[in-house]
Design a protein around this motif. Structure first.
Motif, short mmCIF file in Angstrom:
data_model
loop_
_atom_site.label_atom_id
_atom_site.label_comp_id
_atom_site.label_asym_id
_atom_site.label_seq_id
_atom_site.Cartn_x
_atom_site.Cartn_y
_atom_site.Cartn_z
N ASP A 189 74.00 41.83 16.62
CA ASP A 189 74.09 40.38 16.86
C ASP A 189 74.16 40.06 18.34
O ASP A 189 73.44 39.19 18.85
N ALA A 190 75.02 40.80 19.05
CA ALA A 190 75.20 40.56 20.49
C ALA A 190 73.91 40.85 21.26
O ALA A 190 73.56 40.11 22.19
N LEU A 191 73.19 41.90 20.86
CA LEU A 191 71.95 42.27 21.55
C LEU A 191 70.82 41.28 21.26
O LEU A 191 69.87 41.16 22.03
N GLU A 192 70.90 40.58 20.15
CA GLU A 192 69.89 39.56 19.87
C GLU A 192 70.13 38.31 20.71
O GLU A 192 69.20 37.59 21.07
N ILE A 193 71.40 38.08 21.07
CA ILE A 193 71.73 36.93 21.94
C ILE A 193 71.47 37.29 23.40
O ILE A 193 70.85 36.54 24.14
N GLN A 194 71.96 38.47 23.80
CA GLN A 194 71.75 38.96 25.18
C GLN A 194 71.01 40.28 25.09
O GLN A 194 71.59 41.29 24.67
N PRO A 195 69.72 40.33 25.47
CA PRO A 195 68.87 41.49 25.15
C PRO A 195 69.33 42.82 25.74
O PRO A 195 68.91 43.86 25.28
N GLU A 196 70.21 42.79 26.76
CA GLU A 196 70.60 44.04 27.42
C GLU A 196 72.10 44.02 27.67
O GLU A 196 72.64 43.11 28.27
#
Length: 829
Positions: free
Chosen positions: A148-155
């Motif tokens: 979920d976090a990586l979908e909001i902030q890609p890196e």
């Protein structure tokens, strides 16, 4: 160093582990093992440890013991990552040797050896694997949060994910997500691997019966004769149970893809898109696995087998297209029959992709491939397969020497003379050929060095009896060596018969080859469009802001590029110095050759092969496929085109400017020029047709050009070995180079002079310099070079290195050394 031990620690003993951290630190660090983890620790397993105030790293256990460190209080390790060791004890000894030999730290060797996914650290950047469809229902709670976090902030960094989950270590979770292919390391995302796809055609099974197929033919011949031709072509191609690709069917039938599409739509033929392989396509390999060796090859093979009984290293000197690969295969078969592993080294990723096509038919699923263009997950997969013995043969570039082999029986170093085996930056600055010889000795394996143009050192070792020696003097199948013609550029320029950068001879030969539907390779050892932009009014030349080099113009981007640090700037339309509009380009690279050739030969299909066109993972292989399938008439390239390519219809080779090789200020210039010219020439006329090589030069009487024309390596060796002895160069002397770097040129001068003076106290006249190198500033660091030369036989190299380490360490403790970097390079060639 703690002692290695295999004790089964199950009680409440206080254990300590000595670990290798992926950092340039002089000593291994020791950590305390929590009692509950006693049974989990083993040499070669990975740990999560804290180093410094707060940073976490993946470390490798080098040794286990019960002795606490004397100088500091050991911190507790954070976690054990592995159920089984990922590194074996032979590898750890190999790392130690490499650090000692190449004057670097074991942590730097570890950093080079392990795939990034096996050495996560706090600042490692994590991204989602976009090529993988994530099943959210199958995710654990913490994995779900990370996705979920990586979908909001890609890196995100590992530290970011630790804060997100509210726990100190997240590496075990990330390790599992790597294994599930959910995440990747961000640095590798641009090179994401996408498998090559091929469309294969097969007949609908309802037509397998003879009478139904006959009825179908009769209908098609009446209503759609072109479709009947396609069906007949398919039956001929598939007669021996061979798979038939759509491209093969188009070529054999002369029909368009639209006709094949209509047969598929009628459900007469079935089209299937298949992932053929990461690097090769078995359907396109046409190698006779029962190849019969020539008499000369058999003699060389028997000789090598005999010599391997007494010597650990044998040099095979075989001219281009003499069939060296077939001998490698025979020796590999011998070793595999004994149940041992084989490492087959090639100097370039480019060659690896080509060679796998030739070897796959022989060794099937037993062969693995390893090089830096693989993304992180793939490299770990290969690592694990070598570790568990799934791969019996590994084909790879220089980094393959670090793989976890358990029982090597043979190492083949193909094109052993190549400079690509040498790692120049960062440390360890190793030569994979030399490292392979040591690795072979550790495993009690044999090492075969192969080349058409051996390095002077290897040939010297063979001539003096240190290595065994075998020779192939004739091309396989009686194919003649290419005819070589040297053309004087100066004379043609006077006669005004030059067309752009091409002599009349080369233009005529290219046109004749094109008329015969044959192919041409042109070699120019410089990429880009023009290496120098010059103002005709004030002689201003744009230079890199970070390096002491002029910028190269690239027409494809319209920018000026630095090939050392990657800096780019827009190409000016007026001179920044004097305002003149009279700017011109001097010199030429592969891009300009391609551009001008397309004007001179507008009907030719031209492709360029250099660093710019082969950056993506499969680009090189795609160019090779196009050359093989005759979708390219002329291939223009840098040294990439000189190595290992073997195509039936390449009959003309053009070396556009041989002088750029011959005039280089280096003691190896003649050797390297001969190697490059001979290797490029060897690409011509390899399958029955005699090829033609045109060498364009301003100096047609140069000794090396004469030696290339006469294919006289022995004469080159005699001349070079005599000069090396006179001027104290390898193989008679060993060389160690120290590069001293600093951002302030005045301070650097003082530092380099001081360090050279300290070295002279130990080594006297063996110390040369400090001197300014050819390029004296790179990435804003000014450079001065100190060279040391030592007699090969009368001095202990280990003692020399110990003294150098001590002098450098003493220098680094002085105030004068502040801000400087000292980079040792052993065997800097």
């Amino acid at each position: 160093m703690l002692e290695f031990t295999n004790t089964d620690y199950t009680g409440r003993k206080t254990l300590f582990v000595e670990v290798i951290l992926p950092l340039a630190i002089a000593k291994n660090y020791t950590y305390r093992v929590p009692y509950e983890m006693n049974a989990q620790v083993a040499v070669g397993k990975r740990l999560v440890v804290q180093f410094g105030k707060s940073k976490l790293y993946t470390a490798i256990i080098a040794a286990i013991g019960e002795q606490a460190p004397e100088k500091y209080e050991a911190k507790y390790l954070v976690d054990v990552l592995d159920d089984q060791p990922v590194v074996n004890e032979l590898q750890l000894k190999f790392w130690e040797w490499m650090a000692a030999y190449y004057l670097c730290h074991t942590g730097e060797v570890m950093n080079a050896a392990l795939p990034s996914a096996l050495k996560l650290a706090s600042e490692t950047k994590i991204v989602l694997n976009k090529d993988y469809e994530i099943d959210r229902a199958a995710l654990h709670d913490k994995e779900y949060l990370i996705v979920d976090a990586l979908e909001i902030q890609p890196e995100l960094t590992v530290s970011d994910i630790a804060k997100l989950l509210g726990q100190k270590t997240v590496m075990p979770i990330l390790k599992l997500m790597f294994e599930k292919n959910l995440i990747s390391i961000s640095e590798t995302v641009n090179d994401r691997y996408k498998p090559r796809k091929r469309t294969f055609i097969k007949l609908n099974p309802i037509y397998y019966q003879q009478d139904q197929l006959k009825e179908l033919f009769e209908i098609l011949e009446r209503r759609a004769p072109k479709q009947a031709d396609v069906l007949l072509a398919y039956i001929n191609l598939s007669r021996n149970g061979q798979q038939v690709s759509r491209n093969e069917l188009v070529e054999a039938s002369g029909a368009s893809t639209a006709i094949i599409k209509s047969l598929v739509e009628k459900e007469i033929l079935i089209a299937e898109e298949v992932n053929v392989s990461r690097l090769y396509d078995d359907s396109e390999i046409d190698i006779d696995t029962g190849v019969v060796l020539s008499e000369e090859q058999q003699e060389a093979l028997d000789s090598m087998r005999r010599q391997f009984e007494e010597k650990d290293v044998v040099l095979l000197h075989g001219i281009t297209s003499s069939g060296k690969t077939q001998l490698y295969i025979k020796l590999i078969e011998d070793v595999m029959a004994r149940g041992k592993q084989v490492l087959y080294l090639l100097p370039e990723i480019a060659l690896t992709t080509h060679a796998i096509e030739r070897l796959r038919k022989y060794f099937g699923e037993d062969i693995g491939v390893y090089h830096s263009k693989f993304n992180d997950n793939e490299r770990v997969e290969v690592w694990q397969k070598v570790l568990n013995g799934s791969y019996k043969v590994v084909l790879g570039a220089r980094s393959s020497v670090f793989l976890p082999f358990a029982d090597l029986g043979l190492i083949v170093v193909d094109e052993e003379h190549e400079t690509s085996y040498k790692q120049f930056d960062p440390a360890p600055r190793y030569n994979a050929r030399d490292a392979a010889i040591y690795l072979g000795a550790m495993h009690q394996a044999k090492v075969l060095l192969g080349s058409a143009t051996p390095s002077i050192e290897s040939y010297f070792n063979a001539q003096t009896g240190k290595y065994g020696f075998a020779e192939l003097k004739n091309r396989y199948g009686g194919v003649e060596l290419p005819q070589i013609e040297v053309v004087n550029i100066a004379e043609e320029s006077k006669r005004k018969t030059m067309q752009s950068h091409f002599t009349s001879v080369l233009m005529t030969d290219m046109q004749e080859a094109l008329d015969k539907k044959e192919q041409v390779i042109l070699f120019q050892n410089r990429r880009g469009y023009a290496p120098v932009m010059l103002c005709r009014t004030c002689a201003y030349t744009p230079k890199c802001i970070n390096c002491d080099v002029s910028l190269t113009f690239h027409k494809s981007s319209g920018k000026l590029h630095c090939h050392y640090c990657g800096y780019k700037e827009d190409s000016p339309t007026v001179c920044p110095a004097c305002g003149s509009a009279h700017l011109e380009y001097k010199g030429f690279g592969t891009e300009k050759v391609e551009d001008e050739l397309s004007i001179l030969l507008p009907d030719a299909r031209i492709m360029r092969m250099d660093m710019d066109t082969t950056r993506s993972k499969n680009a090189f292989q795609n160019i090779l496929n196009d050359l093989e399938e005759k979708r390219i008439d002329i291939l223009v390239g840098t040294q990439m085109v000189a190595k290992g390519l073997d195509f039936a219809d390449v009959t003309v080779i053009g070396i556009i400017n041989a002088d750029s090789l011959l005039k280089y200020p280096d003691f190896r210039a003649n050797e390297r020029s001969f190697q490059m010219l001979a290797q490029v020439s060897g690409r011509a006329g390899r399958r029955g047709k005699q090829g033609k090589v045109v060498i364009q030069t301003y100096d047609p009487e140069h000794r090396v050009i004469r030696q290339v024309i006469e294919n006289d390596y022995a004469d080159l060796y005699r001349n070079e070995i005599s000069e090396r002895k006179t001027f104290k160069y390898p193989p008679y002397y060993r060389m160690i180079q120290l590069d001293v770097k600093h951002k302030d040129p005045d301070l650097l001068y003082q530092q380099a002079e001081y360090l050279a003076g300290e070295l002279r106290k130990h080594f006297g006249e063996r110390v040369i310099g400090p001197e300014q190198p050819l390029i004296s500033r790179i990435r804003n660091y000014y450079i001065r070079t100190i060279n040391l030369k030592f007699e090969r036989d009368s001095i202990s190299l280990n003692k020399v290195k110990e003294a150098i380490r001590a002098v450098v360490l003493q220098y680094e403790t002085t105030k004068l050394s502040k801000g400087s970097i000292v980079q040792p390079d052993v065997d800097p060639y």
